[in-house]
Design a protein around this motif. Structure first.
Motif, PDB file in Angstrom:
ATOM      1  N   SER A 141      64.063  31.350  26.930  1.00 22.18           N
ATOM      2  CA  SER A 141      64.984  30.316  26.467  1.00 22.18           C
ATOM      3  C   SER A 141      65.649  30.741  25.170  1.00 22.18           C
ATOM      4  CB  SER A 141      64.228  29.006  26.226  1.00 22.18           C
ATOM      5  OG  SER A 141      63.790  28.468  27.441  1.00 22.18           O
ATOM      6  N   THR A 142      66.856  30.244  24.968  1.00 19.81           N
ATOM      7  CA  THR A 142      67.601  30.460  23.742  1.00 19.81           C
ATOM      8  C   THR A 142      67.995  29.082  23.220  1.00 19.81           C
ATOM      9  OG1 THR A 142      68.514  32.443  24.772  1.00 19.81           O
ATOM     10  CG2 THR A 142      69.495  31.752  22.721  1.00 19.81           C
ATOM     11  N   PRO A 195      67.390  23.770  23.658  1.00 17.58           N
ATOM     12  CA  PRO A 195      66.961  25.013  24.311  1.00 17.58           C
ATOM     13  C   PRO A 195      67.591  25.139  25.700  1.00 17.58           C
ATOM     14  CG  PRO A 195      65.223  23.372  24.441  1.00 17.58           C
ATOM     15  CD  PRO A 195      66.352  22.747  23.670  1.00 17.58           C
ATOM     16  N   HIS A 196      68.043  26.341  26.015  1.00 17.95           N
ATOM     17  CA  HIS A 196      68.640  26.632  27.321  1.00 17.95           C
ATOM     18  C   HIS A 196      67.985  27.888  27.869  1.00 17.95           C
ATOM     19  CE1 HIS A 196      72.220  23.962  27.024  1.00 17.95           C
ATOM     20  NE2 HIS A 196      72.125  24.208  25.731  1.00 17.95           N
ATOM     21  N   SER A 197      67.900  27.955  29.176  1.00 18.05           N
ATOM     22  CA  SER A 197      67.427  29.189  29.800  1.00 18.05           C
ATOM     23  C   SER A 197      68.629  30.032  30.192  1.00 18.05           C
ATOM     24  CB  SER A 197      66.578  28.866  31.034  1.00 18.05           C
ATOM     25  OG  SER A 197      67.338  28.146  31.971  1.00 18.05           O
ATOM     26  N   GLY A 198      68.386  31.314  30.412  1.00 14.88           N
ATOM     27  CA  GLY A 198      69.424  32.211  30.903  1.00 14.88           C
ATOM     28  C   GLY A 198      70.657  32.249  30.045  1.00 14.88           C
ATOM     29  N   SER A 199      71.796  31.950  30.650  1.00 13.35           N
ATOM     30  CA  SER A 199      73.080  32.067  29.959  1.00 13.35           C
ATOM     31  C   SER A 199      73.576  30.726  29.412  1.00 13.35           C
ATOM     32  CB  SER A 199      74.121  32.666  30.902  1.00 13.35           C
ATOM     33  OG  SER A 199      74.262  31.821  32.034  1.00 13.35           O
ATOM     34  N   ILE A 250      75.917  29.064  20.355  1.00 14.98           N
ATOM     35  CA  ILE A 250      76.295  27.684  20.681  1.00 14.98           C
ATOM     36  C   ILE A 250      76.086  27.479  22.183  1.00 14.98           C
ATOM     37  CG2 ILE A 250      78.127  25.947  20.588  1.00 14.98           C
ATOM     38  CD1 ILE A 250      79.542  27.631  18.487  1.00 14.98           C
ATOM     39  N   CYS A 251      75.825  26.238  22.570  1.00 17.42           N
ATOM     40  CA  CYS A 251      75.725  25.911  23.997  1.00 17.42           C
ATOM     41  C   CYS A 251      76.946  26.508  24.704  1.00 17.42           C
ATOM     42  CB  CYS A 251      75.694  24.400  24.204  1.00 17.42           C
ATOM     43  SG  CYS A 251      74.234  23.576  23.533  1.00 17.42           S
ATOM     44  N   GLU A 266      69.549  22.912  31.648  1.00 18.60           N
ATOM     45  CA  GLU A 266      68.797  23.370  32.821  1.00 18.60           C
ATOM     46  C   GLU A 266      67.725  24.353  32.399  1.00 18.60           C
ATOM     47  OE1 GLU A 266      71.254  24.624  36.041  1.00 18.60           O
ATOM     48  OE2 GLU A 266      72.662  22.996  35.716  1.00 18.60           O
ATOM     49  N   SER A 267      66.921  23.938  31.470  1.00 20.23           N
ATOM     50  CA  SER A 267      65.857  24.777  30.935  1.00 20.23           C
ATOM     51  C   SER A 267      64.534  24.107  31.248  1.00 20.23           C
ATOM     52  CB  SER A 267      66.063  24.921  29.422  1.00 20.23           C
ATOM     53  OG  SER A 267      64.856  25.121  28.770  1.00 20.23           O
TER      54      SER A 267
END
Length: 171
Positions: free
Chosen positions: A80-81, A89-93, A117-118, A134-135
């Motif tokens: 996650s980033t 927090p977001h996964s992937g891209s 940034i998102c 979608e994390s």
């Protein structure tokens, strides 16, 4: 954020030429946006996916900033980033490194600043819980929604301070 029209948006850009601002693609659904849920207007250009734009009220004025997605940034699709603005927090891209030319002479010389940034520039919606990342990662925060909105606004202000660094309009 107060509703704004096409003319005000195009006139707000501070880190590109007037011609570039006239040619940029605005969000298709501009008239349908839920302005009350937005702390800033952010969108990606459907015709040029590496470009993004932010428009925000700053010190009583509307300020627009052009962004580009940094190329060749390595990221793990299994980790996650976190967005530097809203801390979602977001996964992937789901998070991208966006770079913005600085205002004035520094920007014309090619100087840029960047932040994560998102990727969809929908921080305002994530902060309010009207959109979910979608994390698989969920942070349980004790901050209220208003406190998260304030934190996001302060983080955005810090980024804009760097974009304006050294320009007289930043005072």
């Amino acid at each position: 954020m107060n509703p704004v029209g096409e003319r005000e948006i195009r006139e707000s850009f501070v880190n590109c030429s007037k011609g570039e601002a006239r040619r940029l693609n605005l969000p298709r659904n501009l008239s349908e946006l839920s302005w009350a849920d937005l702390d800033f207007l952010g969108w990606r250009d459907p015709g040029a996916p590496d470009r993004g734009y932010l428009v925000v009220e700053r010190q009583g004025e509307l300020v627009g900033v052009t962004l580009r997605v940094a190329q060749d940034v390595r990221r793990s699709f299994t980790k996650s980033t976190v967005c530097s603005l809203c801390l979602t927090p977001h996964s992937g891209s789901g998070v991208a490194l966006f770079v913005a030319p600085r205002v004035g002479a520094a920007g014309r010389q090619g100087n840029t600043v960047g932040t994560y940034i998102c990727a969809d520039l929908a921080c305002s919606l994530y902060v309010r819980g009207t959109k979910r990342a979608e994390s698989g990662v969920r942070f349980e925060e004790t901050l209220t929604t208003e406190e998260r909105i304030t934190r996001t606004a302060l983080n955005l202000e810090g980024f804009l301070d760097k974009v304006f660094d050294g320009d007289l309009r930043s005072a």
